[in-house]
Motif scaffolding. Structure first.
Motif, short mmCIF file in Angstrom:
data_model
loop_
_atom_site.label_atom_id
_atom_site.label_comp_id
_atom_site.label_asym_id
_atom_site.label_seq_id
_atom_site.Cartn_x
_atom_site.Cartn_y
_atom_site.Cartn_z
N ASP A 1 0.83 -1.20 0.00
CA ASP A 1 0.00 0.00 0.00
C ASP A 1 0.87 1.26 0.00
O ASP A 1 0.63 2.19 -0.76
CB ASP A 1 -0.94 0.03 1.21
N GLU A 2 1.89 1.28 0.85
CA GLU A 2 2.76 2.46 0.91
C GLU A 2 3.62 2.57 -0.34
O GLU A 2 3.84 3.66 -0.85
CB GLU A 2 3.64 2.42 2.17
N LEU A 3 4.07 1.45 -0.86
CA LEU A 3 4.83 1.48 -2.10
C LEU A 3 3.99 2.05 -3.25
O LEU A 3 4.46 2.91 -4.00
CB LEU A 3 5.33 0.07 -2.45
N GLU A 4 2.76 1.60 -3.35
CA GLU A 4 1.88 2.12 -4.40
C GLU A 4 1.58 3.61 -4.19
O GLU A 4 1.48 4.37 -5.16
CB GLU A 4 0.57 1.32 -4.47
N ALA B 1 14.73 4.36 -12.83
CA ALA B 1 15.20 5.63 -13.38
C ALA B 1 15.13 6.74 -12.33
O ALA B 1 16.03 7.58 -12.25
CB ALA B 1 14.38 6.00 -14.61
N TYR B 2 14.09 6.74 -11.52
CA TYR B 2 13.88 7.79 -10.53
C TYR B 2 14.82 7.66 -9.33
O TYR B 2 15.30 8.64 -8.79
CB TYR B 2 12.43 7.78 -10.08
N THR B 3 15.07 6.42 -8.89
CA THR B 3 15.81 6.20 -7.64
C THR B 3 17.27 5.78 -7.83
O THR B 3 18.04 5.85 -6.89
CB THR B 3 15.13 5.10 -6.79
N GLY B 4 17.63 5.29 -9.01
CA GLY B 4 18.98 4.79 -9.22
C GLY B 4 19.17 3.36 -8.74
O GLY B 4 20.26 2.81 -8.85
N VAL B 5 18.11 2.75 -8.24
CA VAL B 5 18.14 1.33 -7.84
C VAL B 5 17.75 0.53 -9.08
O VAL B 5 16.81 0.88 -9.79
CB VAL B 5 17.16 1.07 -6.68
N SER B 6 18.46 -0.55 -9.35
CA SER B 6 18.24 -1.29 -10.59
C SER B 6 16.82 -1.86 -10.71
O SER B 6 16.16 -2.12 -9.71
CB SER B 6 19.24 -2.44 -10.73
N ARG B 7 16.40 -2.02 -11.95
CA ARG B 7 15.09 -2.59 -12.24
C ARG B 7 14.96 -3.98 -11.64
O ARG B 7 13.92 -4.34 -11.08
CB ARG B 7 14.88 -2.63 -13.76
N ASN B 8 16.02 -4.78 -11.74
CA ASN B 8 15.98 -6.14 -11.20
C ASN B 8 15.80 -6.13 -9.68
O ASN B 8 15.08 -6.96 -9.13
CB ASN B 8 17.25 -6.91 -11.56
N THR B 9 16.44 -5.18 -9.01
CA THR B 9 16.29 -5.06 -7.56
C THR B 9 14.86 -4.69 -7.20
O THR B 9 14.27 -5.25 -6.27
CB THR B 9 17.28 -4.02 -6.99
N TRP B 10 14.28 -3.76 -7.97
CA TRP B 10 12.88 -3.40 -7.72
C TRP B 10 11.95 -4.58 -7.99
O TRP B 10 11.03 -4.84 -7.21
CB TRP B 10 12.46 -2.19 -8.57
N ILE C 1 16.45 -0.70 -0.91
CA ILE C 1 15.04 -0.42 -1.18
C ILE C 1 14.47 0.53 -0.12
O ILE C 1 13.73 1.46 -0.44
CB ILE C 1 14.22 -1.73 -1.25
N LEU C 2 14.82 0.32 1.14
CA LEU C 2 14.33 1.22 2.19
C LEU C 2 14.83 2.64 1.98
O LEU C 2 14.08 3.60 2.16
CB LEU C 2 14.73 0.68 3.56
N ASP C 3 16.10 2.79 1.58
CA ASP C 3 16.64 4.12 1.29
C ASP C 3 15.91 4.76 0.12
O ASP C 3 15.60 5.95 0.13
CB ASP C 3 18.14 4.05 1.00
N ALA C 4 15.61 3.96 -0.91
CA ALA C 4 14.90 4.48 -2.08
C ALA C 4 13.48 4.91 -1.70
O ALA C 4 12.99 5.95 -2.17
CB ALA C 4 14.87 3.43 -3.18
N LYS D 1 4.75 3.57 7.92
CA LYS D 1 3.90 2.78 7.02
C LYS D 1 4.69 1.88 6.08
O LYS D 1 4.11 1.08 5.36
CB LYS D 1 3.04 3.70 6.15
N VAL D 2 6.02 1.98 6.05
CA VAL D 2 6.83 1.26 5.08
C VAL D 2 6.81 -0.25 5.31
O VAL D 2 6.72 -1.03 4.36
CB VAL D 2 8.29 1.78 5.07
N LEU D 3 6.90 -0.66 6.56
CA LEU D 3 6.97 -2.09 6.88
C LEU D 3 5.69 -2.56 7.57
O LEU D 3 5.06 -1.80 8.30
CB LEU D 3 8.15 -2.38 7.78
N ILE D 4 5.35 -3.81 7.30
CA ILE D 4 4.28 -4.44 8.05
C ILE D 4 4.86 -5.69 8.72
O ILE D 4 5.80 -6.30 8.22
CB ILE D 4 3.08 -4.83 7.15
N ALA D 5 4.33 -6.04 9.86
CA ALA D 5 4.79 -7.21 10.60
C ALA D 5 3.79 -8.34 10.40
O ALA D 5 2.59 -8.16 10.56
CB ALA D 5 4.92 -6.88 12.08
#
Length: 76
Positions: free
Chosen positions: A9-12, A28-37, A50-53, A63-67
């Protein structure tokens, strides 16, 4: 045992805010590779990269993580 996963939800939400539609756009926006995303979207496992991005894109820290408990994981 509790497992932490990325909140879809937070990612979206941050994708919408930044007008990003795909893993290519995220890369393209974050500099993190497509494969990593793609891996993060599939497994939902948080990595420092991913958390830094997500923070860079304006994700809300609370809201980033859910348990999920082990019972929740087995039910899914």
């Amino acid at each position: 045992m509790t497992t932490f996963l990325i909140s879809l939800d937070e990612l979206e939400r941050v994708k919408r805010v930044n007008r990003l539609a795909s893993a290519v756009d995220l890369a393209a926006y974050t500099g993190v590779s497509r494969n990593t995303w793609n891996k993060a979207l599939k497994t939902r496992k948080p990595t420092p990269q991913i958390l830094d991005a997500l923070a860079f894109m304006g994700a809300r820290p609370e809201k980033v993580l859910i348990a999920l408990s082990e019972d929740d994981l087995q039910a899914a």
